[in-house]
Write a protein that holds these residues in place. Sequence first.
Motif, PDB file in Angstrom:
ATOM      1  N   GLN A  47       0.913  -1.141  -0.362  1.00 42.29           N
ATOM      2  CA  GLN A  47      -0.168  -0.031   0.066  1.00 42.29           C
ATOM      3  C   GLN A  47       0.878   0.699  -0.002  1.00 42.29           C
ATOM      4  O   GLN A  47       1.821   1.381   0.817  1.00 42.29           O
ATOM      5  CB  GLN A  47      -0.798   0.307   1.625  1.00 42.29           C
ATOM      6  CG  GLN A  47      -1.896   1.536   1.499  1.00 42.29           C
ATOM      7  CD  GLN A  47      -3.053   1.156   2.575  1.00 42.29           C
ATOM      8  OE1 GLN A  47      -2.368   0.442   3.490  1.00 42.29           O
ATOM      9  NE2 GLN A  47      -3.690   1.509   2.502  1.00 42.29           N
ATOM     10  N   PRO A  48       0.738   1.970  -0.703  1.00 48.49           N
ATOM     11  CA  PRO A  48       1.112   3.820  -0.935  1.00 48.49           C
ATOM     12  C   PRO A  48       1.018   3.950   0.059  1.00 48.49           C
ATOM     13  O   PRO A  48       0.177   3.825   0.471  1.00 48.49           O
ATOM     14  CB  PRO A  48       1.068   3.769  -2.053  1.00 48.49           C
ATOM     15  CG  PRO A  48      -0.400   3.474  -2.436  1.00 48.49           C
ATOM     16  CD  PRO A  48      -0.181   2.294  -2.161  1.00 48.49           C
ATOM     17  N   ARG A  49       2.185   4.542   0.798  1.00 45.98           N
ATOM     18  CA  ARG A  49       2.484   5.306   2.251  1.00 45.98           C
ATOM     19  C   ARG A  49       1.720   7.047   1.347  1.00 45.98           C
ATOM     20  O   ARG A  49       2.315   7.702   0.955  1.00 45.98           O
ATOM     21  CB  ARG A  49       3.834   6.145   2.357  1.00 45.98           C
ATOM     22  CG  ARG A  49       3.692   4.475   2.826  1.00 45.98           C
ATOM     23  CD  ARG A  49       5.450   4.397   3.677  1.00 45.98           C
ATOM     24  NE  ARG A  49       6.388   4.758   2.558  1.00 45.98           N
ATOM     25  CZ  ARG A  49       8.101   5.358   2.701  1.00 45.98           C
ATOM     26  NH1 ARG A  49       7.864   5.263   4.051  1.00 45.98           N
ATOM     27  NH2 ARG A  49       8.515   5.615   1.792  1.00 45.98           N
ATOM     28  N   HIS A  50       0.372   7.451   2.244  1.00 47.40           N
ATOM     29  CA  HIS A  50      -0.070   8.845   1.967  1.00 47.40           C
ATOM     30  C   HIS A  50      -0.220   9.490   3.212  1.00 47.40           C
ATOM     31  O   HIS A  50      -1.246   9.087   4.004  1.00 47.40           O
ATOM     32  CB  HIS A  50      -1.493   8.898   1.020  1.00 47.40           C
ATOM     33  CG  HIS A  50      -2.127   9.496   0.833  1.00 47.40           C
ATOM     34  ND1 HIS A  50      -3.030   9.417  -0.338  1.00 47.40           N
ATOM     35  CD2 HIS A  50      -1.691  10.538   0.565  1.00 47.40           C
ATOM     36  CE1 HIS A  50      -3.232  10.493  -0.179  1.00 47.40           C
ATOM     37  NE2 HIS A  50      -2.747  11.394  -0.171  1.00 47.40           N
ATOM     38  N   ALA A 113      -5.983   8.804   2.605  1.00 46.42           N
ATOM     39  CA  ALA A 113      -4.793   8.919   3.669  1.00 46.42           C
ATOM     40  C   ALA A 113      -4.311   7.812   4.525  1.00 46.42           C
ATOM     41  O   ALA A 113      -5.206   6.707   5.039  1.00 46.42           O
ATOM     42  CB  ALA A 113      -5.328   9.630   4.950  1.00 46.42           C
ATOM     43  N   THR A 114      -2.911   6.810   4.634  1.00 51.19           N
ATOM     44  CA  THR A 114      -2.912   6.459   5.709  1.00 51.19           C
ATOM     45  C   THR A 114      -2.200   6.591   7.169  1.00 51.19           C
ATOM     46  O   THR A 114      -1.352   6.032   7.796  1.00 51.19           O
ATOM     47  CB  THR A 114      -1.458   5.067   4.853  1.00 51.19           C
ATOM     48  OG1 THR A 114      -0.473   5.921   4.303  1.00 51.19           O
ATOM     49  CG2 THR A 114      -2.206   4.977   3.176  1.00 51.19           C
ATOM     50  N   HIS A 115      -1.697   7.838   7.058  1.00 47.85           N
ATOM     51  CA  HIS A 115      -1.085   8.802   8.025  1.00 47.85           C
ATOM     52  C   HIS A 115      -1.754  10.663   7.858  1.00 47.85           C
ATOM     53  O   HIS A 115      -1.881  11.259   6.412  1.00 47.85           O
ATOM     54  CB  HIS A 115       0.171   9.060   7.680  1.00 47.85           C
ATOM     55  CG  HIS A 115       0.928   7.473   8.249  1.00 47.85           C
ATOM     56  ND1 HIS A 115       0.845   6.524   7.114  1.00 47.85           N
ATOM     57  CD2 HIS A 115       2.055   7.257   8.890  1.00 47.85           C
ATOM     58  CE1 HIS A 115       1.625   5.040   7.157  1.00 47.85           C
ATOM     59  NE2 HIS A 115       2.618   5.732   8.451  1.00 47.85           N
ATOM     60  N   LEU A 116      -1.934  10.421   9.082  1.00 47.83           N
ATOM     61  CA  LEU A 116      -2.804  11.877   8.748  1.00 47.83           C
ATOM     62  C   LEU A 116      -1.995  12.631  10.488  1.00 47.83           C
ATOM     63  O   LEU A 116      -1.352  12.738  11.424  1.00 47.83           O
ATOM     64  CB  LEU A 116      -4.086  11.017   9.682  1.00 47.83           C
ATOM     65  CG  LEU A 116      -5.330  13.304   9.891  1.00 47.83           C
ATOM     66  CD1 LEU A 116      -5.060  13.467   9.192  1.00 47.83           C
ATOM     67  CD2 LEU A 116      -6.330  12.568  10.404  1.00 47.83           C
ATOM     68  N   LEU A 117      -1.520  13.993   9.478  1.00 46.02           N
ATOM     69  CA  LEU A 117      -0.687  14.906  10.324  1.00 46.02           C
ATOM     70  C   LEU A 117      -1.720  16.232  10.989  1.00 46.02           C
ATOM     71  O   LEU A 117      -2.183  16.901  10.016  1.00 46.02           O
ATOM     72  CB  LEU A 117       0.488  15.469  10.232  1.00 46.02           C
ATOM     73  CG  LEU A 117       1.078  16.072  11.121  1.00 46.02           C
ATOM     74  CD1 LEU A 117       1.696  15.433  12.022  1.00 46.02           C
ATOM     75  CD2 LEU A 117       2.503  16.576  10.061  1.00 46.02           C
TER      76      LEU A 117
END
Length: 345
Positions: A47-50, A113-117
Motif C-alpha cells: 500500500q502506498p504511504r499517503h 490517507a494512511t497517515h494523518l498529521l
Amino acid sequence: MGCKVGLKFVLGWAVNTSPDSSMAFEMVPPIAPIPAATAPAAASAPQPRHMFVFGAGFVGRYVSERLLAQGWMVSGTCTSVAKKRELESLGMCASVFDATESNLEDLPSLQDATHLLVSIPPIPGIGDPVINSKEDLKRILNLGNLQWLCYLSTTSVYGDCGGALVDEDHTVNPMSESAKLRYTAEKGWLNLMDDPDLSAFILRLGGIYGPGRSALDTLAKSKSLSQRQKMRESKQYTARIHVADIYQAILASMSLRCARKIFNVVDDDPAPRTEVFTFARSLIERMYPDLIAESIEAISTGLDSQARIIPAEKRVSNARLKQELGVKLLHPTYRSGLQSILDSW
C-alpha cells in the motif's frame, strides 16, 4: 512413405484423421478448469504511504517536503490560493480549506490517507475546527486505511508549574483560553477512533524555530517584536524545539504500532528568550557586522531584570522522547540550532 497422423477434437471426441485409418472415434475426457482455490494468488502490491496534512504551514510544509523526497504521496490543506500553488509546486495535492466553512467532503484525498498529521491551531470561541466535525471525520477515515494519526499540540497545556520539571504524566492545568482549547483538542484527536490497529500520538511542542523563523531572522529583518513576543521575554524558562527535530519525532513515532502516546518534543535547554537573542546577535555580528541596525535593547520590553523573572514557570522534560522513541536531537540547544540556520544563509 510415412503417413501423417493427426487428431481432431470434436465435442470431446478424438477423431483419427490419418490417411490409413477409417474415421475412428475415441472418447477423451475434457480438460477440467483449475479450481479457483488452487489458482495462484496475485501478489498484493504494498500500500502506498499517503500522508494527509491538516494545516501545511511552517511545520506541515517542512514535513511534507521531506516525505515527498522519500517517495510518499502527500496531500494537505492551506488557507489561500497562493499557498496552494506553492505546495503544488513541491508535488503535493493541496486544497484551500476553511475548516469553519468548508466541508470535509471537499477533501477527497483524505479518505485515501494512511497517515494523518494535524497542525491546525484551535480557534477562540470555536475550538479545533476539524474535530468539531468528528462524526463526518470518523466516517471518512473509516472508509480508508488509516494507520497513524498525530496531533501537534503545545507544552502550554501544563500551565503554571512553579519552575518544576514536568513530564507527560504531570497534571495538566491549562491557564489561557488557547491552552484549554489545545487540551480539549488533544483528547478529541487521541480518542477519535476506536480502531485498535490505529497508532495515535500527541506531540507537545515547545516554541518552534527553524530556517526562516528564528531570532536570527527577526534581527536580520529588523522586525519589532509583537506584544505577545515581548511578554515571552519576561519568562525565565522557555521550551523550544527546532523543526528538524519535530520531523525526527514524527518519523520515530511511526515505528510504534498500535500505540496511543503523548510525547513532549523540546530541546535540552529551556533558556530565556533574551539569552537566545543575545546569542543570535553575536552570531550575526561576527558574520555580517553591518546587517543589524537595531540594538537588542530596542526590541526588548523595557522591563528591569527583576520584573522579567516570573517565578511561576516550568521546565519540560524530553526523557520519554529520547527513551521510548530513541530520538537523538540534532539541535539539543538553541546554540546548535541557530548556528545551523546561519550556516544555511
